[in-house]
Scaffold this motif. Structure first.
Motif, PDB file in Angstrom:
ATOM      1  N   PRO A 262      13.146 -11.587 -19.735  1.00 31.98           N
ATOM      2  CA  PRO A 262      11.958 -12.366 -20.093  1.00 31.98           C
ATOM      3  C   PRO A 262      11.475 -13.276 -18.936  1.00 31.98           C
ATOM      4  O   PRO A 262      12.392 -13.568 -18.012  1.00 31.98           O
ATOM      5  CB  PRO A 262      12.600 -12.997 -21.159  1.00 31.98           C
ATOM      6  CG  PRO A 262      13.675 -13.579 -21.264  1.00 31.98           C
ATOM      7  CD  PRO A 262      14.289 -12.428 -20.517  1.00 31.98           C
ATOM      8  N   GLY A 263      10.225 -13.574 -18.924  1.00 33.00           N
ATOM      9  CA  GLY A 263       9.706 -14.598 -17.932  1.00 33.00           C
ATOM     10  C   GLY A 263       9.329 -13.899 -16.564  1.00 33.00           C
ATOM     11  O   GLY A 263       8.172 -14.014 -16.205  1.00 33.00           O
ATOM     12  N   VAL A 264      10.445 -13.251 -16.092  1.00 30.24           N
ATOM     13  CA  VAL A 264      10.092 -12.829 -14.482  1.00 30.24           C
ATOM     14  C   VAL A 264       9.065 -11.938 -14.552  1.00 30.24           C
ATOM     15  O   VAL A 264       8.377 -11.668 -13.287  1.00 30.24           O
ATOM     16  CB  VAL A 264      11.399 -12.135 -13.728  1.00 30.24           C
ATOM     17  CG1 VAL A 264      12.432 -13.641 -13.850  1.00 30.24           C
ATOM     18  CG2 VAL A 264      12.005 -11.050 -14.572  1.00 30.24           C
TER      19      VAL A 264
ATOM     20  N   ARG B  57      12.635  -8.706  -9.080  1.00 33.32           N
ATOM     21  CA  ARG B  57      13.080 -10.042  -9.946  1.00 33.32           C
ATOM     22  C   ARG B  57      13.840  -9.665 -11.288  1.00 33.32           C
ATOM     23  O   ARG B  57      14.922 -10.201 -11.663  1.00 33.32           O
ATOM     24  CB  ARG B  57      12.005 -10.774 -10.378  1.00 33.32           C
ATOM     25  CG  ARG B  57      11.439 -11.676  -9.131  1.00 33.32           C
ATOM     26  CD  ARG B  57      10.687 -12.689  -9.735  1.00 33.32           C
ATOM     27  NE  ARG B  57       9.469 -12.371 -10.204  1.00 33.32           N
ATOM     28  CZ  ARG B  57       8.130 -12.272  -9.514  1.00 33.32           C
ATOM     29  NH1 ARG B  57       8.203 -12.666  -8.274  1.00 33.32           N
ATOM     30  NH2 ARG B  57       7.158 -11.785  -9.988  1.00 33.32           N
ATOM     31  N   MET B  58      13.518  -8.554 -11.782  1.00 32.92           N
ATOM     32  CA  MET B  58      14.100  -8.017 -12.973  1.00 32.92           C
ATOM     33  C   MET B  58      15.544  -7.746 -12.693  1.00 32.92           C
ATOM     34  O   MET B  58      16.368  -7.800 -13.599  1.00 32.92           O
ATOM     35  CB  MET B  58      13.038  -6.786 -13.528  1.00 32.92           C
ATOM     36  CG  MET B  58      11.763  -7.488 -14.373  1.00 32.92           C
ATOM     37  SD  MET B  58      10.738  -5.994 -14.709  1.00 32.92           S
ATOM     38  CE  MET B  58      11.521  -5.138 -16.165  1.00 32.92           C
ATOM     39  N   ALA B  59      15.769  -6.714 -11.808  1.00 32.73           N
ATOM     40  CA  ALA B  59      16.935  -6.231 -11.218  1.00 32.73           C
ATOM     41  C   ALA B  59      17.786  -7.519 -11.038  1.00 32.73           C
ATOM     42  O   ALA B  59      19.046  -7.348 -11.423  1.00 32.73           O
ATOM     43  CB  ALA B  59      16.598  -5.188 -10.091  1.00 32.73           C
ATOM     44  N   VAL B  60      17.252  -8.352 -10.179  1.00 34.25           N
ATOM     45  CA  VAL B  60      18.159  -9.609  -9.900  1.00 34.25           C
ATOM     46  C   VAL B  60      18.481 -10.334 -11.103  1.00 34.25           C
ATOM     47  O   VAL B  60      19.714 -10.437 -11.444  1.00 34.25           O
ATOM     48  CB  VAL B  60      17.426 -10.418  -8.986  1.00 34.25           C
ATOM     49  CG1 VAL B  60      18.113 -11.792  -8.753  1.00 34.25           C
ATOM     50  CG2 VAL B  60      17.395  -9.700  -7.540  1.00 34.25           C
ATOM     51  N   MET B  61      17.595 -10.484 -12.018  1.00 30.07           N
ATOM     52  CA  MET B  61      18.217 -11.230 -13.476  1.00 30.07           C
ATOM     53  C   MET B  61      18.899 -10.607 -14.269  1.00 30.07           C
ATOM     54  O   MET B  61      20.079 -10.998 -14.763  1.00 30.07           O
ATOM     55  CB  MET B  61      16.847 -11.491 -14.289  1.00 30.07           C
ATOM     56  CG  MET B  61      16.897 -12.163 -15.465  1.00 30.07           C
ATOM     57  SD  MET B  61      15.323 -13.076 -15.870  1.00 30.07           S
ATOM     58  CE  MET B  61      16.065 -14.020 -17.287  1.00 30.07           C
ATOM     59  N   ALA B  62      18.748  -9.164 -14.218  1.00 29.08           N
ATOM     60  CA  ALA B  62      19.875  -8.174 -14.806  1.00 29.08           C
ATOM     61  C   ALA B  62      21.214  -8.429 -14.428  1.00 29.08           C
ATOM     62  O   ALA B  62      22.323  -8.335 -15.092  1.00 29.08           O
ATOM     63  CB  ALA B  62      19.212  -6.847 -15.014  1.00 29.08           C
TER      64      ALA B  62
ATOM     65  N   ARG C  92      19.450   3.467  -9.897  1.00 31.16           N
ATOM     66  CA  ARG C  92      19.471   2.893  -8.484  1.00 31.16           C
ATOM     67  C   ARG C  92      18.276   1.663  -8.428  1.00 31.16           C
ATOM     68  O   ARG C  92      17.156   1.971  -8.830  1.00 31.16           O
ATOM     69  CB  ARG C  92      19.070   3.974  -7.345  1.00 31.16           C
ATOM     70  CG  ARG C  92      19.642   3.709  -6.032  1.00 31.16           C
ATOM     71  CD  ARG C  92      19.156   4.490  -4.862  1.00 31.16           C
ATOM     72  NE  ARG C  92      18.963   5.997  -5.527  1.00 31.16           N
ATOM     73  CZ  ARG C  92      17.913   6.783  -5.412  1.00 31.16           C
ATOM     74  NH1 ARG C  92      16.801   6.451  -4.831  1.00 31.16           N
ATOM     75  NH2 ARG C  92      18.164   8.101  -5.844  1.00 31.16           N
ATOM     76  N   ILE C  93      18.954   0.487  -8.545  1.00 31.59           N
ATOM     77  CA  ILE C  93      18.115  -0.605  -8.635  1.00 31.59           C
ATOM     78  C   ILE C  93      17.942  -1.532  -7.132  1.00 31.59           C
ATOM     79  O   ILE C  93      18.413  -0.798  -6.309  1.00 31.59           O
ATOM     80  CB  ILE C  93      18.489  -1.646  -9.713  1.00 31.59           C
ATOM     81  CG1 ILE C  93      20.022  -1.995  -9.393  1.00 31.59           C
ATOM     82  CG2 ILE C  93      18.489  -1.044 -11.107  1.00 31.59           C
ATOM     83  CD1 ILE C  93      20.410  -3.052 -10.347  1.00 31.59           C
ATOM     84  N   ALA C  94      16.990  -2.514  -7.336  1.00 28.47           N
ATOM     85  CA  ALA C  94      16.872  -3.124  -6.039  1.00 28.47           C
ATOM     86  C   ALA C  94      18.076  -3.392  -5.280  1.00 28.47           C
ATOM     87  O   ALA C  94      18.985  -4.116  -5.757  1.00 28.47           O
ATOM     88  CB  ALA C  94      15.869  -4.301  -6.393  1.00 28.47           C
ATOM     89  N   PRO C  95      18.226  -3.281  -3.841  1.00 29.26           N
ATOM     90  CA  PRO C  95      19.215  -3.709  -3.051  1.00 29.26           C
ATOM     91  C   PRO C  95      19.668  -5.288  -3.249  1.00 29.26           C
ATOM     92  O   PRO C  95      20.814  -5.573  -3.444  1.00 29.26           O
ATOM     93  CB  PRO C  95      18.772  -3.286  -1.576  1.00 29.26           C
ATOM     94  CG  PRO C  95      17.570  -2.715  -1.678  1.00 29.26           C
ATOM     95  CD  PRO C  95      17.034  -2.903  -3.201  1.00 29.26           C
ATOM     96  N   GLU C  96      18.623  -6.200  -3.553  1.00 32.60           N
ATOM     97  CA  GLU C  96      19.103  -7.376  -3.774  1.00 32.60           C
ATOM     98  C   GLU C  96      19.977  -7.581  -4.805  1.00 32.60           C
ATOM     99  O   GLU C  96      20.896  -8.439  -4.911  1.00 32.60           O
ATOM    100  CB  GLU C  96      17.616  -8.193  -4.175  1.00 32.60           C
ATOM    101  CG  GLU C  96      17.030  -8.480  -2.796  1.00 32.60           C
ATOM    102  CD  GLU C  96      15.943  -7.265  -2.720  1.00 32.60           C
ATOM    103  OE1 GLU C  96      16.203  -6.002  -3.065  1.00 32.60           O
ATOM    104  OE2 GLU C  96      14.830  -7.388  -1.969  1.00 32.60           O
TER     105      GLU C  96
END
Ligand code: DGY
Length: 329
Positions: free
Chosen positions: A98-100, A298-303, A11-15
């Motif tokens: 990376p980066g975030v 941010r990681m979840a969104v980037m993924a 379960r990752i960030a809703p965003e």
């Protein structure tokens, strides 16, 4: 065209889930922890893409069980849980984040550095156990960061941010890295150490920031620990197997070095009977260097962005094996 099928292994960030909504037929594993291997193999089976965590092993077996998978998007900068050559051979693109998380991980490294140097955890336990009877000239004496030398092993993005912060604390920074960074030297005054042993000999604190690869597995073992100074402290926020943990235990027990602070271990979760946990001069945390609300979001969104872009055949924000495309039939 039907939406691609994807399995999100946690379960990752809703965003991030909102980004996938409407663009992928998405199954999300609802547990807090990783799905059991058999479940992962089964759920991945009919999928076109996977959004994985660093605890999910992505290897030839999984790829064979999920022959339609075209993208594996790992929610981590590290991807040692993914056998990238197997993915490349099968034309499967692998994404990372990376980066975030760079600054958040650097801040956490400073937290461990300070905690170990100033014996914060020992002080907390001392008070809670009722040992604090009054002020003493030397109660739990630590070591100053200012004026001390920090040896950074691996001056990538995170290593660099740690080094910059260490300079703000008045530390001298040595670094050992695959490639020399003349700009970082001239801008920040970091000093290049051409070999690891000389960095270890000169450093009061050593912080590890290399990726886990066959070459860096047990990079810090018995001999390297013996090269360090008796008052030195080792910090590891990279990957556990970079340090030979048995050798570390011996070195701490024999006072070859003074302390360690570890956010990552050879075995995670760290078993409670691990001998390192018997030592007061070891600070441990459960692999949380990037675990701030904003950064994990941010990681979840980037993924999610990596996954969608890869499935659409568009450039992924970060792909570790873009050459995999050539292997697609
Ligand atoms: C990473 O991204 O590789 C970290 O270890 C997860 O926080």
């Amino acid at each position: 065209m039907p939406n691609p099928r994807v399995f999100v292994t946690r379960r990752i960030a809703p965003e991030a889930l909102a980004l996938l909504d409407g663009h992928a037929d998405c199954e999300v594993w609802d547990g807090e922890l990783a799905p059991p291997r058999a479940v992962l193999l089964e759920r991945a089976g009919p999928c076109d893409g996977l959004l994985t965590m660093l605890t999910d092993r992505v290897d030839a077996e999984l790829l064979a069980a999920a022959p339609n998978v075209r993208v594996v998007s790992n929610m981590a900068v590290g991807h040692d849980n993914v056998t990238v050559p197997d993915c490349t051979r099968r034309g499967v693109l692998v994404g990372n984040t990376p980066g975030v998380l760079t600054t958040t991980c650097a801040e956490f490294t400073m937290a461990l550095l300070l905690a170990a140097a100033r014996r914060v955890v020992e002080g907390d336990a001392y008070l809670r156990h009722g040992l604090w009877k009054g002020w003493m000239p030397m109660m739990i004496p630590g070591r100053d960061l200012h004026g001390a030398t920090l040896g950074i092993v691996g001056l990538g993005a995170i290593g660099l941010e740690v080094a910059v912060r260490a300079r703000a604390f008045g530390m001298r920074v040595l670094y050992h890295s695959r490639t020399r960074k003349p700009e970082a030297e001239s801008t920040h005054g970091f000093v290049w150490s051409p070999d690891l042993a000389s960095l270890l000999r000169q450093s009061d604190f050593v912080s590890l920031h290399v990726a886990l690869t066959p070459q860096t597995r047990h990079l810090i073992g018995r001999d390297q620990l013996r090269a360090m100074q008796p008052h030195a402290i080792l910090i590891n926020t990279a990957r556990g197997p970079i340090v030979d943990q048995h050798a570390l235990y011996e070195a701490l027990r024999e006072r070859i070095i003074a302390g360690a602070a570890l956010d990552v271990m050879e075995q995670e979760p760290m078993p409670l009977n691990d001998p390192l946990l018997m030592l007061p001069n070891v600070v441990v945390t459960p692999h949380i260097a990037s675990d701030s609300v904003a950064t994990r979001t941010r990681m979840a969104v980037m993924a999610a962005q990596n996954l969608l872009a890869g499935l659409r055949g568009e450039p992924m924000p970060s792909c570790v094996n873009p050459e995999a495309v050539k292997e697609r039939s």
